[in-house]
Design an enzyme around this catalytic site. Structure first.
Site, mmCIF file in Angstrom:
data_model
loop_
_atom_site.group_PDB
_atom_site.id
_atom_site.type_symbol
_atom_site.label_atom_id
_atom_site.label_comp_id
_atom_site.label_asym_id
_atom_site.label_seq_id
_atom_site.Cartn_x
_atom_site.Cartn_y
_atom_site.Cartn_z
ATOM 1 N N GLU A 158 0.843 -1.201 0.000
ATOM 2 C CA GLU A 158 0.000 0.000 0.000
ATOM 3 C C GLU A 158 0.877 1.250 0.000
ATOM 4 O OE1 GLU A 158 -3.597 1.992 2.704
ATOM 5 O OE2 GLU A 158 -2.177 0.602 3.637
ATOM 6 N N LYS A 161 -9.533 2.604 -2.486
ATOM 7 C CA LYS A 161 -9.764 2.030 -1.162
ATOM 8 C C LYS A 161 -11.121 2.459 -0.617
ATOM 9 C CE LYS A 161 -7.479 1.786 3.392
ATOM 10 N NZ LYS A 161 -6.313 2.292 4.164
ATOM 11 N N CYS A 214 -5.606 -2.739 2.629
ATOM 12 C CA CYS A 214 -5.387 -2.630 4.068
ATOM 13 C C CYS A 214 -6.666 -2.751 4.910
ATOM 14 C CB CYS A 214 -4.646 -1.322 4.364
ATOM 15 S SG CYS A 214 -3.758 -1.335 5.948
#
Length: 256
Positions: free
Chosen positions: A42, A107, A141
């Site tokens: 990430e 994300k 994540c």
């Protein structure tokens, strides 16, 4: 292709220095050959900084860099980066194919404990890319903590999680990756960074590749920079799904 050769690059990141990070990955990628998918962590150009977008490279420059290495390695390659868009900053997972095809996934779940939701826009669309006969789901994540986002339909064979996941919560990382693999009957790969960032967070990596039973196929040494390689079998996955067809009993739902 029934076999997929997967590589994860568990590496330290230089804080807010995109060129230094790209040079580091250049050196690593120079020696990688005969892989199908290569995954970086990430925010691999900056580290997980809330002002990373202020130091972001243009998306075209990042894509050109990824395309260069995709062509050189003949692999699907990607990771997430902080980017500026006309609507605002995003934490975007880019996956680039040798022919220039690009998948963009922003994300969805922003890490509010770091104030990410104040600096970046949440993604609105779940994406799946098809590559060499495999269906691949990119995730970033904190998305890992929200199983509904990866659960609503059995439309992928491999989930890729890229992360800056601190060592303080390493147990959660390991447990949740295994849970996502087992409940979705899919391969799961988690590519995390190592080292320390300028906010005082320590990362020990724990990058791992799991099969649909949650069994470890490859695992990086904690705290060490590593190249993690595994070969995944689509035939093995399909045989397990047929032998243990739990998905037929899944509760159907729609994401609003």
């Amino acid at each position: 292709m029934s076999t997929l050769k997967l590589t994860l690059l568990q590496q330290p990141l230089v804080w807010l220095d995109a060129q230094a990070n790209l040079r580091h990955f250049d050196m690593l990628l120079e020696s990688i050959q005969q892989r199908d998918v290569i995954v970086l962590p990430e925010m691999f150009t900056t580290g997980f900084a809330m002002n990373a977008a202020e130091n972001a490279l243009p998306e075209t420059e990042v894509i050109d860099w990824l395309r260069h290495w995709s062509v050189r390695t003949d692999a699907l390659i990607g990771g997430s980066v902080a980017l500026n868009t006309p609507d605002g900053a995003v934490n975007r997972f880019l996956l680039v194919q040798p022919d220039g095809t690009i998948l963009r996934y922003d994300k969805r779940h922003l890490f509010r404990m770091a104030g990410e939701h104040h600096h970046y826009l949440a993604g609105k669309e779940r994406k799946v890319v098809e590559w060499r006969g495999w269906r691949i789901l990119p995730q970033v994540c904190y998305d890992l903590r929200f199983p509904v986002w990866s659960r609503n339909q059995q439309d992928y064979d491999l989930a890729l999680y890229v992360a800056n996941w601190p060592a303080a919560r390493a147990k959660h990382w390991q447990t949740l990756l295994a849970a996502r693999a087992i409940e979705n009957q899919a391969y799961v790969a988690g590519c995390n960074r190592v080292g320390d960032d300028d906010n005082g967070h320590h990362y020990q990596g724990n990058s791992v590749i799991l099969d649909a039973l949650g069994e470890i196929q490859a695992q990086a040494e904690p705290g060490q920079a590593a190249q993690l390689d595994a070969e995944l079998s689509l035939e093995t996955l399909q045989a397990y799904r047929e032998r243990f067809p739990a998905f037929h009993d899944t509760d159907k739902f729609l994401l609003l």
